[in-house]
Design a protein around this motif. Structure first.
Motif, short mmCIF file in Angstrom:
data_model
loop_
_atom_site.label_atom_id
_atom_site.label_comp_id
_atom_site.label_asym_id
_atom_site.label_seq_id
_atom_site.Cartn_x
_atom_site.Cartn_y
_atom_site.Cartn_z
N GLY A 26 0.76 -1.30 -0.08
CA GLY A 26 0.08 0.09 0.06
C GLY A 26 0.79 1.22 0.14
N LEU A 27 2.09 1.12 0.45
CA LEU A 27 2.77 2.34 0.60
C LEU A 27 3.99 2.30 -0.34
N GLY A 28 3.72 1.49 -1.33
CA GLY A 28 4.59 1.49 -2.56
C GLY A 28 5.90 1.28 -2.33
N GLN A 29 6.19 0.25 -1.19
CA GLN A 29 7.50 0.03 -0.96
C GLN A 29 8.22 -1.19 -1.65
N ASN A 30 8.93 -0.63 -2.93
CA ASN A 30 9.80 -1.38 -3.66
C ASN A 30 10.91 -0.83 -3.51
N PHE A 31 12.15 -1.69 -2.73
CA PHE A 31 13.38 -0.79 -2.49
C PHE A 31 14.50 -1.40 -3.72
N LEU A 32 15.34 -0.19 -3.68
CA LEU A 32 16.43 -0.85 -4.85
C LEU A 32 17.42 -1.60 -4.28
N ILE A 33 17.77 -2.30 -5.28
CA ILE A 33 18.84 -3.22 -4.86
C ILE A 33 19.94 -3.44 -6.02
N VAL A 56 12.20 12.04 -0.78
CA VAL A 56 10.93 11.24 -0.44
C VAL A 56 10.90 9.78 -0.43
N GLY A 57 10.70 9.39 0.79
CA GLY A 57 10.64 7.90 1.14
C GLY A 57 12.03 7.05 1.20
N PRO A 58 12.78 7.34 2.36
CA PRO A 58 14.08 6.53 2.32
C PRO A 58 14.08 4.99 2.29
N VAL A 77 11.85 12.40 3.99
CA VAL A 77 10.76 12.46 4.44
C VAL A 77 10.11 11.19 4.31
N GLU A 78 9.75 10.17 5.38
CA GLU A 78 9.25 9.03 5.55
C GLU A 78 7.92 8.92 6.31
N ILE A 79 6.87 8.53 5.68
CA ILE A 79 5.69 8.11 6.25
C ILE A 79 5.63 6.84 7.22
N ALA A 102 6.75 11.91 8.14
CA ALA A 102 5.33 12.74 7.67
C ALA A 102 5.09 12.13 6.45
N ASP A 103 3.61 12.40 6.10
CA ASP A 103 3.45 12.21 4.88
C ASP A 103 3.86 13.40 3.80
N ILE A 104 4.41 13.13 2.71
CA ILE A 104 4.86 14.18 1.81
C ILE A 104 3.83 15.08 1.67
N LEU A 105 2.71 14.52 1.21
CA LEU A 105 1.64 15.36 0.57
C LEU A 105 1.01 16.30 1.58
N ALA A 126 14.32 11.01 -5.53
CA ALA A 126 13.54 9.83 -4.96
C ALA A 126 13.24 8.77 -5.89
N ASN A 127 13.31 7.66 -5.00
CA ASN A 127 12.61 6.61 -5.75
C ASN A 127 11.14 6.40 -5.36
N LEU A 128 10.20 7.20 -6.12
CA LEU A 128 9.01 7.71 -5.55
C LEU A 128 8.13 6.21 -5.50
N TYR A 130 4.83 4.52 -6.00
CA TYR A 130 4.15 4.76 -7.40
C TYR A 130 2.83 4.95 -7.13
N TYR A 131 2.04 4.77 -5.96
CA TYR A 131 0.65 5.13 -5.97
C TYR A 131 0.34 6.62 -5.76
N ILE A 132 1.38 7.44 -5.60
CA ILE A 132 1.24 8.80 -5.45
C ILE A 132 2.40 9.74 -6.32
N1 SAM Z 1 14.26 4.87 -1.42
C1 SAM Z 1 14.12 3.71 -1.04
C2 SAM Z 1 14.74 2.71 -2.01
O1 SAM Z 1 14.74 3.28 -3.23
O2 SAM Z 1 14.99 1.61 -1.78
C3 SAM Z 1 12.54 3.50 -0.82
C4 SAM Z 1 11.69 3.77 -2.03
S1 SAM Z 1 10.24 2.89 -2.05
C5 SAM Z 1 9.46 2.82 -3.73
C6 SAM Z 1 9.02 4.38 -1.78
C7 SAM Z 1 9.34 4.81 -0.22
O3 SAM Z 1 8.28 6.03 -0.05
C8 SAM Z 1 8.88 3.93 0.76
O4 SAM Z 1 9.77 3.93 1.94
C9 SAM Z 1 7.50 4.11 1.51
O5 SAM Z 1 7.25 4.07 2.94
C10 SAM Z 1 7.51 5.80 1.43
N2 SAM Z 1 6.40 6.47 1.36
C11 SAM Z 1 5.00 6.20 0.74
N3 SAM Z 1 4.32 6.93 0.73
C12 SAM Z 1 4.63 8.19 1.37
C13 SAM Z 1 4.31 9.51 1.76
N4 SAM Z 1 3.05 9.68 1.44
N5 SAM Z 1 4.99 10.25 2.32
C14 SAM Z 1 6.47 9.89 2.44
N6 SAM Z 1 6.98 8.80 2.16
C15 SAM Z 1 6.13 7.70 1.51
#
Ligand code: SAM
Length: 291
Positions: A26-33, A56-58, A77-79, A102-105, A126-128, A130-132
């Motif tokens: 749901g939070l679009g957590q696809n981490f880079l490897i 955005v989203g570490p 900024v990480e939710i 925080a929620d970046i939005l 950022a690696n954003l 994807y849902y937002i």
């Molecule tokens: N940067 C990391 C990487 O590349 O491995 C993670 C990227 S992952 C695609 C997106 C990150 O954004 C996740 O850590 C997720 O929890 C965070 N995230 C999702 N929605 C968010 C929001 N509204 N505000 C801030 N961070 C958010």
């Protein structure tokens, strides 16, 4: 011996286990490897020791680590608060890192920029999630914060829309909207295999360099025209620009405007370039005082 970098799949797996962490779809957590992709994002963003970076989203800090090695300061900024303890460990060696939960939005970015960057200009990297993706890009493009550029990983479909040329079926309001605020370029393409877990689609990294000055045009007219044009892509431009824009301009007037710009009334929205939309907006503005 230096420790292994965070992009190592082995390290990510160890962290998942050590922190009993499960990815949130749901939070679009696809981490880079993938180290090459991580490096090319930082290089594409042209990060140097003078730069303030907003990420955005570490996640586990994979991209953040690379940014911290190259930038003056990185504020991420990480939710997801479950990541606090992970990041405390993975990025403990850096004194130029600040985590904001925080929620970046919804975050008060004006205050963040004041407190963390002393109102200095900064780069968004950022690696954003994807849902937002689009709301985040729009947020920074439209904001009056001192953003220099956005270098963001987005799903291929969104990247293609941002980078599209007129006449292409992916060319649309997002393309023109982006061009209004920024110059877009491709940094790199990345297959889904560079993520854990793997998403369904491939990705691209795009760089958006903010324009120093916005175009000399009435913004309202420009966006009304552009949205109207792309609402019904199959209509010819004369019809869509007069019936779908809520601008008080009739067909005769629009026909004259198009003809004066050597644009056929039979063209469709996707055939017009960003400059065409700008020129039409300027002439519409001249004819009618729009508030
Ligand atoms: N940067 C990391 C990487 O590349 O491995 C993670 C990227 S992952 C695609 C997106 C990150 O954004 C996740 O850590 C997720 O929890 C965070 N995230 C999702 N929605 C968010 C929001 N509204 N505000 C801030 N961070 C958010």
């Amino acid at each position: 011996m230096s420790r292994e970098r965070l992009y190592s799949p082995k390290v990510i797996k160890q962290l998942l286990k050590a922190f009993d962490f499960s990815f949130s779809k749901g939070l679009g957590q696809n981490f880079l490897i993938d180290g090459n992709v991580v490096r090319s994002i930082s290089e594409g963003a042209e990060i140097s020791k003078d730069d303030y970076v907003l990420e955005v989203g570490p996640g586990f800090g994979t991209l953040t680590e690379e940014l911290l090695m190259n930038a003056k300061k990185v504020v991420s900024v990480e939710i997801d608060e479950r990541l606090n303890q992970v990041l405390m460990q993975t990025l403990s060696g850096f004194d130029n890192f600040v985590l904001v939960n925080a929620d970046i939005l919804k975050a008060d970015l004006k205050r963040l920029v004041e407190e963390q960057f002393n109102n200095h200009s900064f780069k968004v990297v950022a690696n954003l999630p994807y849902y937002i993706t689009t709301p985040i890009i729009e947020l920074f493009l439209k904001s009056d914060l001192p953003v220099e550029s956005l270098t963001v990983m987005v799903q291929k479909e969104v990247g293609d829309r941002i980078l599209a040329e007129p006449g292409n079926k992916t060319y649309g309001s997002l393309t023109v909207f982006t061009q209004y605020y920024a110059d877009a370029s491709l940094v790199t393409r990345a297959p889904k295999s560079v993520f854990m877990p793997q998403p369904k689609v491939d990705s691209v990294v795009v760089k958006l360099d903010m324009k120093k000055e916005l175009p000399q045009v009435n913004e309202k007219v420009f966006f009304k025209l552009m949205r109207g044009a792309f609402t019904k892509r199959r209509k010819n431009i004369l019809n869509s620009l007069t019936t779908d824009t809520s601008l008080a301009i009739n067909k005769e007037e629009m026909k004259a405007i198009l003809e004066s710009l050597n644009l056929s009334t039979n063209l469709r929205a996707e055939d017009l370039s960003y400059t065409d939309y700008l020129n039409i907006a300027k002439l519409v503005e001249k004819k009618h005082k729009v508030d």
